[in-house]
Motif scaffolding. Structure first.
Motif, PDB file in Angstrom:
ATOM      1  N   ALA A   1     -10.261   0.493  13.712  1.00 48.18           N
ATOM      2  CA  ALA A   1      -9.342  -0.488  14.302  1.00 48.18           C
ATOM      3  C   ALA A   1      -8.461  -1.113  13.234  1.00 48.18           C
ATOM      4  CB  ALA A   1     -10.132  -1.558  15.048  1.00 48.18           C
ATOM      5  N   ASN A   2      -9.020  -1.410  12.059  1.00 49.07           N
ATOM      6  CA  ASN A   2      -8.227  -1.954  10.959  1.00 49.07           C
ATOM      7  C   ASN A   2      -7.204  -0.948  10.467  1.00 49.07           C
ATOM      8  OD1 ASN A   2      -9.092  -4.743   9.593  1.00 49.07           O
ATOM      9  ND2 ASN A   2     -10.911  -3.832  10.534  1.00 49.07           N
ATOM     10  N   LEU A   3      -7.630   0.299  10.367  1.00 54.01           N
ATOM     11  CA  LEU A   3      -6.696   1.325   9.898  1.00 54.01           C
ATOM     12  C   LEU A   3      -5.587   1.545  10.922  1.00 54.01           C
ATOM     13  CD1 LEU A   3      -5.882   3.306   7.767  1.00 54.01           C
ATOM     14  CD2 LEU A   3      -7.559   4.944   8.663  1.00 54.01           C
ATOM     15  N   ALA A   4      -5.927   1.482  12.205  1.00 53.62           N
ATOM     16  CA  ALA A   4      -4.892   1.589  13.236  1.00 53.62           C
ATOM     17  C   ALA A   4      -3.872   0.466  13.086  1.00 53.62           C
ATOM     18  CB  ALA A   4      -5.530   1.553  14.624  1.00 53.62           C
ATOM     19  N   ALA A   5      -4.351  -0.745  12.776  1.00 57.35           N
ATOM     20  CA  ALA A   5      -3.431  -1.875  12.579  1.00 57.35           C
ATOM     21  C   ALA A   5      -2.543  -1.654  11.369  1.00 57.35           C
ATOM     22  CB  ALA A   5      -4.225  -3.167  12.415  1.00 57.35           C
ATOM     23  N   LEU A   6      -3.120  -1.120  10.292  1.00 57.51           N
ATOM     24  CA  LEU A   6      -2.335  -0.851   9.089  1.00 57.51           C
ATOM     25  C   LEU A   6      -1.279   0.208   9.368  1.00 57.51           C
ATOM     26  CD1 LEU A   6      -1.879  -1.262   6.046  1.00 57.51           C
ATOM     27  CD2 LEU A   6      -3.716   0.390   5.626  1.00 57.51           C
ATOM     28  N   LEU A   7      -1.655   1.242  10.118  1.00 56.89           N
ATOM     29  CA  LEU A   7      -0.697   2.306  10.446  1.00 56.89           C
ATOM     30  C   LEU A   7       0.364   1.806  11.427  1.00 56.89           C
ATOM     31  CD1 LEU A   7      -3.299   5.191  10.766  1.00 56.89           C
ATOM     32  CD2 LEU A   7      -1.515   5.019   9.009  1.00 56.89           C
ATOM     33  N   ASP A   8      -0.047   0.953  12.351  1.00 62.24           N
ATOM     34  CA  ASP A   8       0.935   0.373  13.283  1.00 62.24           C
ATOM     35  C   ASP A   8       2.014  -0.390  12.534  1.00 62.24           C
ATOM     36  OD1 ASP A   8       0.087   1.218  15.817  1.00 62.24           O
ATOM     37  OD2 ASP A   8      -1.411  -0.374  15.966  1.00 62.24           O
ATOM     38  N   ASP A   9       1.598  -1.120  11.497  1.00 62.67           N
ATOM     39  CA  ASP A   9       2.570  -1.886  10.714  1.00 62.67           C
ATOM     40  C   ASP A   9       3.605  -0.983  10.060  1.00 62.67           C
ATOM     41  OD1 ASP A   9       1.250  -4.175  11.394  1.00 62.67           O
ATOM     42  OD2 ASP A   9       0.182  -4.404   9.499  1.00 62.67           O
ATOM     43  N   ARG A  10       3.237   0.267   9.848  1.00 62.42           N
ATOM     44  CA  ARG A  10       4.158   1.231   9.212  1.00 62.42           C
ATOM     45  C   ARG A  10       4.868   2.107  10.246  1.00 62.42           C
ATOM     46  NH1 ARG A  10       1.824   1.366   3.741  1.00 62.42           N
ATOM     47  NH2 ARG A  10       3.166   3.134   3.204  1.00 62.42           N
ATOM     48  N   GLY A  11       4.571   1.883  11.527  1.00 59.60           N
ATOM     49  CA  GLY A  11       5.150   2.748  12.553  1.00 59.60           C
ATOM     50  C   GLY A  11       4.620   4.165  12.476  1.00 59.60           C
ATOM     51  N   ASP A  12       3.391   4.327  11.980  1.00 60.80           N
ATOM     52  CA  ASP A  12       2.789   5.637  11.760  1.00 60.80           C
ATOM     53  C   ASP A  12       2.044   6.079  13.023  1.00 60.80           C
ATOM     54  OD1 ASP A  12       1.031   7.772  10.902  1.00 60.80           O
ATOM     55  OD2 ASP A  12       1.395   7.114   8.833  1.00 60.80           O
ATOM     56  N   ARG A  13       2.373   7.274  13.535  1.00 62.00           N
ATOM     57  CA  ARG A  13       1.795   7.751  14.785  1.00 62.00           C
ATOM     58  C   ARG A  13       0.291   8.020  14.686  1.00 62.00           C
ATOM     59  NH1 ARG A  13       6.331  12.071  17.084  1.00 62.00           N
ATOM     60  NH2 ARG A  13       8.036  10.546  17.335  1.00 62.00           N
TER      61      ARG A  13
ATOM     62  N   VAL B   1       0.878  -1.168   0.000  1.00 63.54           N
ATOM     63  CA  VAL B   1       0.000   0.000   0.000  1.00 63.54           C
ATOM     64  C   VAL B   1       0.914   1.216   0.000  1.00 63.54           C
ATOM     65  CG1 VAL B   1      -1.747   1.283   1.282  1.00 63.54           C
ATOM     66  CG2 VAL B   1      -1.821  -1.220   1.249  1.00 63.54           C
ATOM     67  N   ASP B   2       0.944   1.934  -1.123  1.00 58.86           N
ATOM     68  CA  ASP B   2       1.890   3.048  -1.234  1.00 58.86           C
ATOM     69  C   ASP B   2       1.463   4.207  -0.347  1.00 58.86           C
ATOM     70  OD1 ASP B   2       0.248   5.061  -2.882  1.00 58.86           O
ATOM     71  OD2 ASP B   2       0.163   3.273  -4.147  1.00 58.86           O
ATOM     72  N   ASP B   3       2.367   5.163  -0.147  1.00 55.78           N
ATOM     73  CA  ASP B   3       2.127   6.263   0.785  1.00 55.78           C
ATOM     74  C   ASP B   3       0.938   7.120   0.359  1.00 55.78           C
ATOM     75  OD1 ASP B   3       4.234   5.425   2.315  1.00 55.78           O
ATOM     76  OD2 ASP B   3       5.675   6.858   1.469  1.00 55.78           O
ATOM     77  N   ARG B   4       0.789   7.364  -0.927  1.00 54.83           N
ATOM     78  CA  ARG B   4      -0.336   8.180  -1.377  1.00 54.83           C
ATOM     79  C   ARG B   4      -1.655   7.480  -1.075  1.00 54.83           C
ATOM     80  NH1 ARG B   4      -2.322   9.718  -7.481  1.00 54.83           N
ATOM     81  NH2 ARG B   4      -2.786   7.494  -7.411  1.00 54.83           N
ATOM     82  N   ARG B   5      -1.699   6.188  -1.334  1.00 55.38           N
ATOM     83  CA  ARG B   5      -2.922   5.455  -1.052  1.00 55.38           C
ATOM     84  C   ARG B   5      -3.213   5.430   0.449  1.00 55.38           C
ATOM     85  NH1 ARG B   5      -5.976   1.667  -3.618  1.00 55.38           N
ATOM     86  NH2 ARG B   5      -5.705   3.133  -5.354  1.00 55.38           N
ATOM     87  N   LEU B   6      -2.177   5.239   1.255  1.00 53.10           N
ATOM     88  CA  LEU B   6      -2.382   5.215   2.696  1.00 53.10           C
ATOM     89  C   LEU B   6      -2.965   6.539   3.178  1.00 53.10           C
ATOM     90  CD1 LEU B   6      -2.095   3.681   5.355  1.00 53.10           C
ATOM     91  CD2 LEU B   6       0.221   4.627   5.563  1.00 53.10           C
ATOM     92  N   ASP B   7      -2.430   7.643   2.659  1.00 55.12           N
ATOM     93  CA  ASP B   7      -2.949   8.956   3.054  1.00 55.12           C
ATOM     94  C   ASP B   7      -4.402   9.118   2.623  1.00 55.12           C
ATOM     95  OD1 ASP B   7      -0.548   9.662   4.191  1.00 55.12           O
ATOM     96  OD2 ASP B   7       0.168  10.811   2.466  1.00 55.12           O
ATOM     97  N   ARG B   8      -4.730   8.590   1.463  1.00 55.56           N
ATOM     98  CA  ARG B   8      -6.111   8.701   0.996  1.00 55.56           C
ATOM     99  C   ARG B   8      -7.058   7.873   1.866  1.00 55.56           C
ATOM    100  NH1 ARG B   8      -6.217   8.793  -5.683  1.00 55.56           N
ATOM    101  NH2 ARG B   8      -5.382  10.931  -5.892  1.00 55.56           N
ATOM    102  N   VAL B   9      -6.643   6.686   2.241  1.00 53.25           N
ATOM    103  CA  VAL B   9      -7.496   5.852   3.090  1.00 53.25           C
ATOM    104  C   VAL B   9      -7.672   6.506   4.458  1.00 53.25           C
ATOM    105  CG1 VAL B   9      -7.749   3.602   4.203  1.00 53.25           C
ATOM    106  CG2 VAL B   9      -6.883   3.736   1.867  1.00 53.25           C
ATOM    107  N   VAL B  10      -6.595   7.086   4.980  1.00 55.63           N
ATOM    108  CA  VAL B  10      -6.686   7.818   6.251  1.00 55.63           C
ATOM    109  C   VAL B  10      -7.698   8.949   6.133  1.00 55.63           C
ATOM    110  CG1 VAL B  10      -5.442   9.401   7.771  1.00 55.63           C
ATOM    111  CG2 VAL B  10      -4.396   7.222   7.128  1.00 55.63           C
ATOM    112  N   SER B  11      -7.568   9.737   5.078  1.00 58.67           N
ATOM    113  CA  SER B  11      -8.494  10.848   4.865  1.00 58.67           C
ATOM    114  C   SER B  11      -9.924  10.354   4.695  1.00 58.67           C
ATOM    115  CB  SER B  11      -8.068  11.644   3.629  1.00 58.67           C
ATOM    116  OG  SER B  11      -9.020  12.640   3.305  1.00 58.67           O
ATOM    117  N   HIS B  12     -10.081   9.269   3.947  1.00 56.83           N
ATOM    118  CA  HIS B  12     -11.412   8.732   3.681  1.00 56.83           C
ATOM    119  C   HIS B  12     -12.097   8.295   4.971  1.00 56.83           C
ATOM    120  CE1 HIS B  12     -14.614   6.492   1.671  1.00 56.83           C
ATOM    121  NE2 HIS B  12     -14.347   5.493   2.491  1.00 56.83           N
ATOM    122  N   VAL B  13     -11.434   7.463   5.761  1.00 58.52           N
ATOM    123  CA  VAL B  13     -12.054   6.952   6.982  1.00 58.52           C
ATOM    124  C   VAL B  13     -12.351   8.095   7.943  1.00 58.52           C
ATOM    125  CG1 VAL B  13     -11.717   5.478   9.004  1.00 58.52           C
ATOM    126  CG2 VAL B  13     -11.029   4.672   6.735  1.00 58.52           C
ATOM    127  N   ARG B  14     -11.401   9.000   8.114  1.00 62.69           N
ATOM    128  CA  ARG B  14     -11.606  10.127   9.029  1.00 62.69           C
ATOM    129  C   ARG B  14     -12.799  10.972   8.589  1.00 62.69           C
ATOM    130  NH1 ARG B  14      -6.735  13.009   8.574  1.00 62.69           N
ATOM    131  NH2 ARG B  14      -5.788  11.914  10.359  1.00 62.69           N
TER     132      ARG B  14
END
Length: 707
Positions: free
Chosen positions: A620-632, A558-571
């Motif tokens: 919770a799923n997104l938190a797990a995905l971000l945890d895997d990346r060490g994302d705060r 999951v590339d960085d741009r996609r991750l940012d989009r999913v973060v924005s989407h869920v939020r």
């Protein structure tokens, strides 16, 4: 529920702000009964007033009690419990034993009576204990509908029981203390049905209609109290499988064995699912297993919820198995079982077996089936079953097939060798079905959505396809060598869907749009969108993109741009769909922007427990995905997950009474629609498991040495 009852309810509630006239509601009360371990049983609702009613026809084919009233006669006066105060109603621990306390009016002595209700296979026991020794008699009005009929029913008196029957279904009533009286009740005639006033039941026997009292499913009976207690037992049978003598013998056994509160408590405890003592929110997990178990047929398939609208006056029915709901529940339970060790291996196997059994020749699954026998049930999304001509997917719900695929791929390691081999063949055919419904641009075809109220190319459908393909790709090590190509093929398709999701991105809102419009049919589309346009509304179904991307991250990047989009989407979706009505105790997520279904007198969208629980699960799923990346940012979404989850927990504002989750809630807190709904209950437990897994993996901060 018979037509007479529906018409009567219509008269009582026409124009009501939060009640839909003509329905058979279960939004108050508790259910007792059916679990997969029982094999053959009933699903019985005990309302707050103590009246039991059967809701298990889709699970067993036996209709049973359509309506009932209980009360007492003291000193010649008849007091119905629905005219008395209900002091409390609860479950006995984690069991399905329902305990209801009634208090008589002061002028009637003010005594408290405790009612115990437990379903034991095809039998249901109602045991009432009075705190006064001079309790009088227990009075029951029982309206049976054998074979779903309210006409052509007859009654047969035996020495110790009454039998009510039409054709195959024969229902029995007995008392531990015998009957002081037992008579049939005439049904309302046409003139009474057409009268503007509701009908008070039971009706007295009327002159000239004596025979009709014997040709009726309505029974009025009086049971004497002995030592302050009385017990009423009902038994549902199929005469093609159980003869009269055997039925009466079984009835006598139940009456003799369960004539007391302690024996009912022991029986209930023996049948309750076992949950480990150290679970986080064990009360919620136990309640969820109880609900999912009660909604299950011996096949392992589940009804979405009890059928509260049998005449489809305000819905399309709930007493069926949808493969979307059922497979999602199966997968949620599978994941929770792995985290919490719930001992549900038999449940997973039954689900896998049923999905293999019900798959269509084209690799897909039908709209809905009967859970008791897996046969095709009435539905409006079966266009892909039509023979001849080009396949029409506009009346097909492609996400249902994808949900089954995701579960079967996840479940492979839990299945025995024979079932795993069969499941692998089912998966191969299912991939063919999925592939046929992916367009050249990588998005699923135009079809119906998860909410079954629109057609288009939906973000939610795409999310389920991404997760299904990713799950098969991740099952590489669990597939036999002969099916090794399945994972590679699924991985390629997952990449296609992943890339195609960019076509649904709405930069000005920072979300993935609800759908690409393919037709306009008055479904609430803003600004009369034309085919080809992107519908930019927020939809709670699109929150499935979070778990889909977590699944995809297990097999690809999951590339960085996609991750940012999913973060924005869920939020954004969680924020935009969050409703906190003023001067109200409830809050939560709406289904989608502009949703007006079952709004009644309410102006804004209603809060849905499915959407709220889905929001918690997505975060919770997104938190797990971000945890895997060490994302705060993981902490933000874990906190949001816990906040939303708290709303649907037993002590949350969307779980009235702490036991059963309704599908929807009005702004004033009134629960509505199917109750309990299996989907949010399973979502609740899997979210607890996901957050518990995260808590276990977060390392404690290193201790700072003292200076």
């Amino acid at each position: 529920m018979q037509l007479r009852d529906a018409l009567d309810d219509f008269k009582r509630h026409e124009g009501h702000d939060t009640r839909f006239p003509g329905e058979r509601r279960t939004t108050t009360g508790r259910f007792s009964g059916f679990t997969p371990a029982n094999g053959d049983g009933r699903l019985v609702h005990v309302d707050r007033d103590g009246g039991p009613r059967d809701f298990g026809s889709p699970l067993t084919g036996r209709n049973g009690l359509d309506t009932s009233r209980l009360g007492v006669r003291r000193d010649g006066d008849l007091l119905w419990f629905d005219d008395c105060e209900t002091v409390s109603q609860s479950y006995a621990g984690e069991t399905t034993l329902v305990i209801t306390e009634h208090r008589l009016p002061d002028e009637a002595g003010g005594a408290t009576l405790t009612q115990y209700d437990l379903t034991l296979g095809r039998a249901h026991v109602t045991h009432v204990v009075s705190e006064n020794a001079d309790a009088g008699t227990l009075v029951g009005f029982l309206g049976f509908g054998p074979d779903g009929r309210d006409t052509g029913v007859a009654q047969l008196r035996h020495a110790d029981a009454v039998e009510l029957y039409h054709d195959a279904e024969h229902d029995y009533v007995a008392s531990a203390t015998g009957f002081d009286a037992a008579r049939g009740c005439v049904p309302a005639d046409f003139a009474r049905l057409l009268d503007a006033d509701p009908v008070e039941r039971p009706l007295a026997e009327e002159a000239g209609r004596r025979e009709e009292a014997s040709l009726s499913g309505d029974l009025f009976c009086e049971l004497p109290f002995e030592d302050g207690a009385a017990t009423l037992v009902t038994l549902l049978t199929d005469a093609t499988r159980t003869d009269r003598e055997a039925a009466l013998d079984r009835l006598a056994e139940v009456v003799a064995e369960y004539d007391g509160a302690e024996s009912l408590k022991r029986a209930a405890s023996d049948r309750a699912p076992r949950t480990p003592d150290d679970l986080p929110r064990r009360d919620a997990v136990a309640a969820d297993l109880r609900v999912v178990g009660m909604l299950s047929a011996p096949t392992g398939l589940r009804i979405a919820g009890p059928e509260f609208d049998p005449y489809y006056a305000h819905s399309g029915g709930y007493g069926y198995t949808w493969f979307r709901d059922d497979a999602e529940i199966s997968r949620f339970l599978l994941r929770a079982d792995r985290q919490f060790d719930l001992g549900l291996d038999d449940w997973h196997a039954r689900s896998a077996e049923s999905y293999c059994e019900t798959q269509l020749a084209d690799g897909t699954w039908p709209h809905r089936v009967w859970p008791r026998n897996r046969t095709l049930a009435p539905g409006w999304a079966n266009s892909h079953l039509a023979v001849g001509g080009d396949t029409d997917y506009s009346e097909y719900q492609a996400d249902q097939t994808a949900s089954v695929v995701a579960f079967l791929a996840d479940a492979l390691p839990e299945l025995d060798a024979d079932l795993a081999e069969r499941t692998t063949g089912t998966l191969a055919d299912a991939l063919d079905g999925l592939d046929r419904t992916v367009e050249s641009d990588g998005l699923p075809v135009a079809c119906q959505n998860a909410w079954e109220d629109a057609t288009g190319r939906f973000a939610h459908t795409a999310a389920t396809f991404l997760e299904a393909y990713a799950a098969v790709a991740a099952a590489d090590g669990d597939l036999p060598a002969s099916a090794a190509d399945l994972s590679d093929r699924a991985a390629e398709q997952a990449d296609r869907v992943y890339e195609a999701l960019d076509d649904l991105w709405v930069p000005e809102r920072g979300i993935y749009g609800y759908r690409l419009v393919t037709e306009t049919d008055g479904d609430g589309s803003p600004d009369h969108l034309e085919p080809g346009a992107l519908d930019t509304r927020c939809d709670s179904g699109s929150l499935a993109l979070a778990s889909a991307h977590l699944a995809y991250a297990r097999v690809s990047e999951v590339d960085d741009r996609r991750l940012d989009r999913v973060v924005s989407h869920v939020r954004t979706v969680v924020d935009e769909l969050h409703r906190d009505p003023p001067e109200s105790s409830v809050r939560g997520l709406a289904r989608y922007e502009g949703d007006d279904w079952r709004a009644r007198s309410q102006d804004d969208e209603k809060i849905w427990t499915v959407s709220t629980a889905w929001g918690a699960f997505a975060c919770a799923n997104l938190a797990a995905l971000l945890d895997d990346r060490g994302d705060r940012r993981a902490e933000e979404f874990a906190a949001t997950a816990r906040d939303l989850l708290g709303l649907v927990l037993p002590d949350g504002v969307l779980c009235p009474g702490g036991a059963l989750l309704p599908e929807q809630v009005f702004d004033d807190g009134t629960p509505d629609s199917a109750t309990p709904l299996g989907w949010p209950h399973a979502l609740r437990t899997t979210t607890l498991a996901l957050l518990a897994q995260r808590d276990a993996s977060v390392e404690e901060p290193a201790a700072v040495p003292e200076e």
